[in-house]
Design a protein around this motif. Structure first.
Motif, PDB file in Angstrom:
ATOM      1  N   CYS A  80      -0.161  16.432  -2.386  1.00 20.68           N
ATOM      2  CA  CYS A  80       0.992  16.817  -3.504  1.00 20.68           C
ATOM      3  C   CYS A  80       1.556  18.078  -2.727  1.00 20.68           C
ATOM      4  O   CYS A  80       0.819  19.191  -2.901  1.00 20.68           O
ATOM      5  CB  CYS A  80       0.500  17.023  -4.948  1.00 20.68           C
ATOM      6  SG  CYS A  80       1.576  17.878  -6.000  1.00 20.68           S
ATOM      7  N   PRO A  81       2.726  18.127  -2.276  1.00 21.08           N
ATOM      8  CA  PRO A  81       3.501  19.291  -1.969  1.00 21.08           C
ATOM      9  C   PRO A  81       3.612  20.306  -2.683  1.00 21.08           C
ATOM     10  O   PRO A  81       3.619  21.388  -2.683  1.00 21.08           O
ATOM     11  CB  PRO A  81       4.722  18.898  -1.174  1.00 21.08           C
ATOM     12  CG  PRO A  81       5.085  17.481  -2.302  1.00 21.08           C
ATOM     13  CD  PRO A  81       3.547  16.708  -2.222  1.00 21.08           C
ATOM     14  N   CYS A  82       3.820  19.916  -4.206  1.00 22.55           N
ATOM     15  CA  CYS A  82       3.991  21.074  -5.204  1.00 22.55           C
ATOM     16  C   CYS A  82       2.622  21.690  -5.336  1.00 22.55           C
ATOM     17  O   CYS A  82       2.709  22.970  -5.735  1.00 22.55           O
ATOM     18  CB  CYS A  82       4.400  20.223  -6.456  1.00 22.55           C
ATOM     19  SG  CYS A  82       5.254  18.831  -6.437  1.00 22.55           S
ATOM     20  N   THR A  83       1.569  21.239  -5.133  1.00 20.03           N
ATOM     21  CA  THR A  83       0.080  21.987  -5.209  1.00 20.03           C
ATOM     22  C   THR A  83      -0.016  22.956  -4.236  1.00 20.03           C
ATOM     23  O   THR A  83      -0.809  23.992  -4.439  1.00 20.03           O
ATOM     24  CB  THR A  83      -0.952  20.810  -5.242  1.00 20.03           C
ATOM     25  OG1 THR A  83      -0.733  20.048  -6.157  1.00 20.03           O
ATOM     26  CG2 THR A  83      -2.432  21.673  -5.440  1.00 20.03           C
ATOM     27  N   PHE A 201       2.743  21.745 -13.759  1.00 19.88           N
ATOM     28  CA  PHE A 201       3.714  21.269 -12.898  1.00 19.88           C
ATOM     29  C   PHE A 201       3.048  20.698 -11.392  1.00 19.88           C
ATOM     30  O   PHE A 201       2.854  21.624 -10.827  1.00 19.88           O
ATOM     31  CB  PHE A 201       5.072  22.291 -12.610  1.00 19.88           C
ATOM     32  CG  PHE A 201       5.515  22.919 -13.990  1.00 19.88           C
ATOM     33  CD1 PHE A 201       6.738  21.918 -14.570  1.00 19.88           C
ATOM     34  CD2 PHE A 201       5.168  23.781 -14.431  1.00 19.88           C
ATOM     35  CE1 PHE A 201       7.426  22.240 -15.677  1.00 19.88           C
ATOM     36  CE2 PHE A 201       5.925  24.215 -15.660  1.00 19.88           C
ATOM     37  CZ  PHE A 201       6.991  23.449 -16.226  1.00 19.88           C
ATOM     38  N   GLY A 202       3.193  19.423 -11.492  1.00 22.49           N
ATOM     39  CA  GLY A 202       2.602  18.953 -10.433  1.00 22.49           C
ATOM     40  C   GLY A 202       2.658  17.418 -10.460  1.00 22.49           C
ATOM     41  O   GLY A 202       3.112  16.788 -11.158  1.00 22.49           O
ATOM     42  N   CYS A 203       2.003  16.548  -9.347  1.00 21.21           N
ATOM     43  CA  CYS A 203       2.143  15.258  -9.093  1.00 21.21           C
ATOM     44  C   CYS A 203       0.778  14.845 -10.219  1.00 21.21           C
ATOM     45  O   CYS A 203      -0.048  15.292 -10.197  1.00 21.21           O
ATOM     46  CB  CYS A 203       1.878  14.834  -7.607  1.00 21.21           C
ATOM     47  SG  CYS A 203       3.131  15.397  -6.695  1.00 21.21           S
ATOM     48  N   PRO A 204       0.994  13.607 -10.649  1.00 28.97           N
ATOM     49  CA  PRO A 204      -0.139  12.940 -11.408  1.00 28.97           C
ATOM     50  C   PRO A 204      -1.192  12.604 -10.783  1.00 28.97           C
ATOM     51  O   PRO A 204      -1.155  12.136  -9.610  1.00 28.97           O
ATOM     52  CB  PRO A 204       0.650  11.450 -12.071  1.00 28.97           C
ATOM     53  CG  PRO A 204       1.691  11.268 -11.049  1.00 28.97           C
ATOM     54  CD  PRO A 204       2.058  12.695 -10.374  1.00 28.97           C
ATOM     55  N   LEU A 205      -2.416  12.774 -11.335  1.00 28.67           N
ATOM     56  CA  LEU A 205      -3.612  12.527 -10.875  1.00 28.67           C
ATOM     57  C   LEU A 205      -4.139  11.054 -11.306  1.00 28.67           C
ATOM     58  O   LEU A 205      -4.847  10.434 -10.438  1.00 28.67           O
ATOM     59  CB  LEU A 205      -4.910  13.469 -11.160  1.00 28.67           C
ATOM     60  CG  LEU A 205      -4.551  14.828 -10.596  1.00 28.67           C
ATOM     61  CD1 LEU A 205      -5.554  15.817 -11.262  1.00 28.67           C
ATOM     62  CD2 LEU A 205      -4.704  15.005  -9.123  1.00 28.67           C
ATOM     63  N   ILE A 206      -3.690  10.702 -12.726  1.00 32.33           N
ATOM     64  CA  ILE A 206      -4.170   9.681 -13.115  1.00 32.33           C
ATOM     65  C   ILE A 206      -2.744   9.092 -13.421  1.00 32.33           C
ATOM     66  O   ILE A 206      -1.977   9.710 -14.282  1.00 32.33           O
ATOM     67  CB  ILE A 206      -4.987   9.725 -14.294  1.00 32.33           C
ATOM     68  CG1 ILE A 206      -6.192  10.476 -14.101  1.00 32.33           C
ATOM     69  CG2 ILE A 206      -5.233   8.296 -15.050  1.00 32.33           C
ATOM     70  CD1 ILE A 206      -6.938   9.784 -12.906  1.00 32.33           C
TER      71      ILE A 206
END
Length: 221
Positions: A80-83, A201-206
């Motif tokens: 995730c680039p947001c992370t 704010f980030g990409c989903p894990l599930i």
């Protein structure tokens, strides 16, 4: 016909043919650019799903956990680039801690992915953080703590009580000081925080609507 349509039609009738095409192209370009900017802004400022983490440290967790010290857990999607911004925020938070803290950085590693899954900047950055242990998790700890979004931080105090749950950026990939960062620093130093929860704010894990334990892939990786 809407306002833009009436304006375009008016221009089409009053201008010579070459100019009509130019006006139409400019209007179409402006609409496309504006719509793209709106969608990007909406994406960057839409938080992940709200969740309720365990109020006390789960007894079946295998994460590093030391009695009489605060334990911070940071959940991340390695691709995730947001992370990456959240990891930089985490580095600042840990550097401001004046008392010992155990930090676990938990990276999602679905079993169907190859070794290159964790060969990335996020993992390299995590390895450089002080007082941190890295765990590659197939989803057990993620589900155990109930988180769904990359960049989610949980802080449990020395009595195993949850004192903070949420994100540490104000939008996707946004670095800089904010109330959540300040609150975590205060909590780590055993001071009263401004807040105990924040959107993530980030990409989903599930994946949403998942009922079989599936893990998500980052939409921007």
């Amino acid at each position: 016909m809407n306002l833009i349509g009436r304006l375009v039609e008016s221009q089409r009738r009053s201008l010579p043919h070459p100019f009509r095409l130019t006006i139409l192209a400019i209007v179409a370009w402006g609409f496309t650019v504006g719509n793209g900017m709106y969608l990007m802004s909406r994406f960057e400022n839409t938080p992940g799903r709200s969740v309720v983490a365990p109020r006390h440290w789960p007894s079946d967790s295998v994460l590093l956990h030391t009695i009489k010290e605060s334990t911070l857990v940071f959940f991340a999607h390695p691709r995730c680039p947001c992370t990456f911004a959240s990891l930089e925020q985490l580095e600042r938070i840990l550097s401001k801690a004046k008392v010992p803290v155990q930090c676990n950085i938990v990276f999602l590693t679905p079993p169907e992915n190859d070794l290159n899954w964790t060969d990335c900047a996020n993992v390299d950055t995590a390895k450089s953080l002080q007082s941190s242990g890295i765990v590659f998790d197939e989803g057990d700890e993620i589900r155990r703590f109930g988180v769904t979004t990359s960049g989610h931080v949980l802080l449990y105090d020395a009595t195993d009580r949850l004192v903070f749950s949420g994100g540490i950026t104000i939008s996707r990939g946004q670095r800089g000081d904010n109330i959540a960062v300040q609150s975590l620093i205060r909590l780590l130093n055993r001071q009263i925080p401004t807040m105990n929860a924040a959107p993530v704010f980030g990409c989903p894990l599930i994946p949403e609507n998942s009922s079989n334990g599936d893990t998500a892939s980052c939409p921007r990786s």
